[in-house]
Design a protein around this motif. Structure first.
Motif, PDB file in Angstrom:
ATOM      1  N   GLY A 199       8.783  19.248  -7.502  1.00 41.16           N
ATOM      2  CA  GLY A 199       9.116  20.033  -6.395  1.00 41.16           C
ATOM      3  C   GLY A 199       7.945  21.075  -5.947  1.00 41.16           C
ATOM      4  N   SER A 200       7.108  21.166  -6.942  1.00 45.59           N
ATOM      5  CA  SER A 200       6.140  22.241  -6.380  1.00 45.59           C
ATOM      6  C   SER A 200       5.115  21.531  -5.609  1.00 45.59           C
ATOM      7  CB  SER A 200       5.396  22.793  -7.656  1.00 45.59           C
ATOM      8  OG  SER A 200       4.905  21.812  -8.844  1.00 45.59           O
ATOM      9  N   ALA A 201       4.079  22.365  -4.862  1.00 42.70           N
ATOM     10  CA  ALA A 201       3.185  21.918  -4.002  1.00 42.70           C
ATOM     11  C   ALA A 201       1.879  22.700  -4.285  1.00 42.70           C
ATOM     12  CB  ALA A 201       3.546  21.989  -2.588  1.00 42.70           C
ATOM     13  N   MET A 202       0.775  21.985  -4.278  1.00 44.24           N
ATOM     14  CA  MET A 202      -0.548  22.670  -4.452  1.00 44.24           C
ATOM     15  C   MET A 202      -1.577  22.288  -3.306  1.00 44.24           C
ATOM     16  SD  MET A 202      -1.303  22.156  -8.719  1.00 44.24           S
ATOM     17  CE  MET A 202       0.091  22.785  -9.751  1.00 44.24           C
ATOM     18  N   ARG A 203      -2.634  22.963  -3.251  1.00 46.08           N
ATOM     19  CA  ARG A 203      -3.697  22.902  -2.188  1.00 46.08           C
ATOM     20  C   ARG A 203      -4.878  22.265  -3.147  1.00 46.08           C
ATOM     21  NH1 ARG A 203      -4.855  24.286   3.313  1.00 46.08           N
ATOM     22  NH2 ARG A 203      -6.845  24.643   3.828  1.00 46.08           N
ATOM     23  N   VAL A 204      -5.229  21.028  -2.603  1.00 48.42           N
ATOM     24  CA  VAL A 204      -6.450  20.479  -3.453  1.00 48.42           C
ATOM     25  C   VAL A 204      -7.653  20.129  -2.652  1.00 48.42           C
ATOM     26  CG1 VAL A 204      -7.100  18.673  -5.012  1.00 48.42           C
ATOM     27  CG2 VAL A 204      -4.628  19.490  -4.976  1.00 48.42           C
ATOM     28  N   HIS A 205      -8.706  20.605  -3.011  1.00 51.94           N
ATOM     29  CA  HIS A 205     -10.135  20.268  -2.309  1.00 51.94           C
ATOM     30  C   HIS A 205     -10.381  18.769  -2.412  1.00 51.94           C
ATOM     31  CE1 HIS A 205     -14.355  20.549  -1.410  1.00 51.94           C
ATOM     32  NE2 HIS A 205     -13.939  21.386  -0.502  1.00 51.94           N
ATOM     33  N   HIS A 206     -11.000  18.383  -1.196  1.00 49.68           N
ATOM     34  CA  HIS A 206     -11.222  16.956  -1.388  1.00 49.68           C
ATOM     35  C   HIS A 206     -12.102  16.272  -2.426  1.00 49.68           C
ATOM     36  CE1 HIS A 206     -15.322  16.754   0.231  1.00 49.68           C
ATOM     37  NE2 HIS A 206     -14.906  17.920   0.734  1.00 49.68           N
ATOM     38  N   ARG A 208     -12.000  16.846  -5.230  1.00 51.63           N
ATOM     39  CA  ARG A 208     -11.078  16.566  -6.521  1.00 51.63           C
ATOM     40  C   ARG A 208     -10.275  15.371  -6.198  1.00 51.63           C
ATOM     41  NH1 ARG A 208     -11.310  20.988  -9.905  1.00 51.63           N
ATOM     42  NH2 ARG A 208     -12.321  22.891  -8.944  1.00 51.63           N
ATOM     43  N   VAL A 209     -10.404  14.692  -5.132  1.00 51.44           N
ATOM     44  CA  VAL A 209      -9.421  13.477  -4.996  1.00 51.44           C
ATOM     45  C   VAL A 209     -10.224  12.388  -4.742  1.00 51.44           C
ATOM     46  CG1 VAL A 209      -7.734  12.615  -3.261  1.00 51.44           C
ATOM     47  CG2 VAL A 209      -7.715  15.219  -3.678  1.00 51.44           C
ATOM     48  N   LEU A 210      -9.768  11.248  -5.375  1.00 51.70           N
ATOM     49  CA  LEU A 210     -10.252   9.786  -5.086  1.00 51.70           C
ATOM     50  C   LEU A 210      -9.319   9.356  -3.935  1.00 51.70           C
ATOM     51  CD1 LEU A 210     -10.813   8.452  -8.588  1.00 51.70           C
ATOM     52  CD2 LEU A 210     -12.313  10.151  -7.453  1.00 51.70           C
ATOM     53  N   ARG A 211      -9.918   9.137  -2.701  1.00 51.31           N
ATOM     54  CA  ARG A 211      -9.351   8.618  -1.564  1.00 51.31           C
ATOM     55  C   ARG A 211      -9.322   7.196  -1.355  1.00 51.31           C
ATOM     56  NH1 ARG A 211      -7.885  10.737   3.707  1.00 51.31           N
ATOM     57  NH2 ARG A 211      -8.099   9.033   5.421  1.00 51.31           N
ATOM     58  N   PHE A 212      -8.317   6.348  -1.170  1.00 51.57           N
ATOM     59  CA  PHE A 212      -8.193   5.159  -0.690  1.00 51.57           C
ATOM     60  C   PHE A 212      -7.619   4.853   0.522  1.00 51.57           C
ATOM     61  CE2 PHE A 212      -8.374   5.610  -5.182  1.00 51.57           C
ATOM     62  CZ  PHE A 212      -9.235   4.861  -5.830  1.00 51.57           C
ATOM     63  N   THR A 213      -8.277   4.304   1.434  1.00 58.47           N
ATOM     64  CA  THR A 213      -7.781   4.005   2.791  1.00 58.47           C
ATOM     65  C   THR A 213      -7.360   2.480   3.062  1.00 58.47           C
ATOM     66  OG1 THR A 213      -9.103   5.909   3.721  1.00 58.47           O
ATOM     67  CG2 THR A 213      -7.946   4.419   5.266  1.00 58.47           C
ATOM     68  N   GLY A 214      -6.271   2.299   3.681  1.00 57.95           N
ATOM     69  CA  GLY A 214      -5.875   0.866   4.246  1.00 57.95           C
ATOM     70  C   GLY A 214      -6.865   0.513   5.363  1.00 57.95           C
ATOM     71  N   ARG A 215      -6.216  -0.574   6.052  1.00 61.08           N
ATOM     72  CA  ARG A 215      -7.133  -1.307   6.969  1.00 61.08           C
ATOM     73  C   ARG A 215      -7.832   0.003   8.111  1.00 61.08           C
ATOM     74  NH1 ARG A 215      -7.054  -6.926   8.414  1.00 61.08           N
ATOM     75  NH2 ARG A 215      -6.340  -7.972   6.180  1.00 61.08           N
TER      76      ARG A 215
END
Length: 486
Positions: A199-206, A208-215
């Motif tokens: 239930g906790s939420a954190m703000r993460v800098h991009h 640190r994130v591996l981003r995967f996008t659909g079409r």
């Protein structure tokens, strides 16, 4: 006077014609199209084709439908899972001057942190929901997730793996976007709101994130999807409905393949004039006759009645069904042979060209979806394992297609011959030659018994091609290097 009057009338008519022209024609643009009003053919005429519309449904945003299809529809599940599994199947081959022992340490870190498993999961949710992400977990960075990732702050052994979340239940992009035009992620969200299961939420800098996008989508549609892409289900949904409805209708027709007809001379009168009791008795009689026919193959009827069967022909249904399968296959970018498990059709058809096109497509997706993630991830893993990032740290994807024994033997023979030729020319030392053979073991499975100790004992001079090699644990390989061409 008449000439002036005629001239004024002509000017008025010309002005009227100009005023009545569409603006497109006045600006030099003409809209050319075919139209036959009497035949109701062409643009703007009242016919079935002109009533066709393509509304923007944004099916990707129907979260419940995506879950239902993935859980219950085998074709959707295979469309979602098939390509990511092939993208990650043979994984990557590190291209670096690291010692074999260090490469093995790096590979153990991959296995220990289940990197391949988590990236595969992220790719699947990306295709299903249109977007997903994986947060890199680095010990000691729990309270600085909103700050850009600094490699110098990564301590040895601090990389703990990835936590995957999809666009709906874990990662929500912020309204701030990356404004640095030199960044590979320019225009994408700068931060993500990361909601954990507790239930906790954190703000993460991009970073640190591996981003995967659909079409990929046009700019305005990308904004509508909160900087994510479109689900693969959206691409195949209409063709999927056609296939499913056709399949169910064919299944229903099987029950009507042999229809039995009983003609009764006085049935109409009995139904029209008989009371409720008579109709009930008629129904009971027909039920008993049907039971006799099912149990014994015996039909009892009046001499004036008639009984016959009508058999349904299924010719042509197979072609229609297969065409719908082809439509789904084309929309999903997966060959019919792989998606539906069907053998290639047609004379001398092997399906090799279809599979080659498929492998090319998978390779393209590896470059567009996996490479950006691995370019972020591998330096973090190297800092955690070695304390530094090798200057030549690079990788390439291993071949997707599985090779037969004959093909593999041919490849090994050519590669070994190349190493032997260079070694005999005095260009490679024994140590480097053994390293090359050891590296081949990753993709070929050969020479796996060459150890780091064997490589250390090998001669490192470049002018010993004509001398005897020292006896080491890899003497068989060394003798092979000497005598393969003799």
């Amino acid at each position: 006077m008449s000439r002036k009057r005629n001239k004024k009338m002509a000017e008025k008519q010309m002005q009227k014609a100009v005023d009545s022209k569409p603006k497109e024609q006045m600006s030099g643009y003409t809209a050319d199209a075919f139209m036959n009003t009497l035949a109701r053919l062409g643009t703007g005429t009242p016919n079935l084709l002109e009533s066709t519309e393509y509304p923007n449904t944004r099916l990707t945003q129907n979260y419940g439908l995506m879950n239902s299809l993935y859980r219950s529809h085998w074709i959707v599940r295979k469309i979602i899972d098939c390509i990511p599994e092939d993208m990650c199947k043979n994984w990557i081959d590190l291209k670096t001057q690291l010692e074999p022992g260090e490469v093995e340490r790096f590979e153990r870190l991959e296995r220990r942190t289940r990197v391949k498993r988590d990236i595969l999961k992220a790719l699947k949710w990306c295709r299903l929901y249109g977007g997903s992400g994986a947060v890199m977990i680095i010990e000691g960075h729990e309270h600085i997730l909103d700050e850009p990732l600094n490699y110098d702050e990564i301590m040895p052994g601090s990389f703990k793996g990835l936590i995957v979340a999809d666009r709906w239940t874990g990662l929500y992009p912020s309204s701030e976007t990356i404004e640095d035009v030199s960044s590979p992620e320019f225009g994408y969200p700068e931060y993500y709101e990361w909601n954990l299961e507790n239930g906790s939420a954190m703000r993460v800098h991009h970073s640190r994130v591996l981003r995967f996008t659909g079409r990929e989508l046009p700019l305005m549609e990308r904004y509508a999807e909160m900087h994510w892409g479109a689900s693969e289900v959206e691409m195949v949904f209409d063709d999927l409905k056609k296939r499913d409805n056709t399949s169910w209708n064919i299944a229903q027709l099987v029950f009507l393949a042999n229809i039995r007809v009983l003609k009764m001379a006085d049935l109409g009168e009995m139904l029209a004039m008989g009371d409720e009791q008579s109709q009930r008795e008629l129904y009971t009689t027909l039920s008993q006759q049907n039971q006799l026919l099912n149990n014994m193959g015996l039909q009892v009827m009046d001499k004036d009645d008639d009984f016959h069967t009508i058999q349904y022909s299924f010719s042509g249904l197979s072609d229609i069904y297969q065409n719908f399968m082809l439509d789904i296959s084309g929309a999903a970018e997966i060959p019919v042979t792989k998606l539906f498990g069907r053998s290639p059709a047609g004379l001398s058809a092997t399906g090799e060209s279809d599979m080659q096109n498929y492998y090319d497509m998978v390779g393209q997706k590896q470059a567009s979806q996996l490479e950006p993630a691995l370019d972020k991830l591998l330096p973090v893993m190297a800092m955690s394992e070695f304390g530094y990032i090798p200057d030549d740290l690079d990788y390439e994807f291993n071949p997707i297609a599985e090779q037969s024994e004959d093909e593999l033997a041919n490849i090994v023979d050519k590669k070994v011959n190349s190493i032997v030729n260079v070694f005999n020319a005095g260009i490679l030392s024994q140590k480097v030659a053994l390293k090359e053979l050891k590296e081949m073991s990753v993709t070929t499975g050969m020479f796996t018994n060459i150890t780091a100790e064997d490589i250390d004992k090998a001669d490192d001079d470049f002018d010993t091609a004509g001398e005897d090699m020292p006896e080491t644990g890899s003497s068989i390989v060394e003798n092979y290097l000497r005598g393969i061409e003799q």
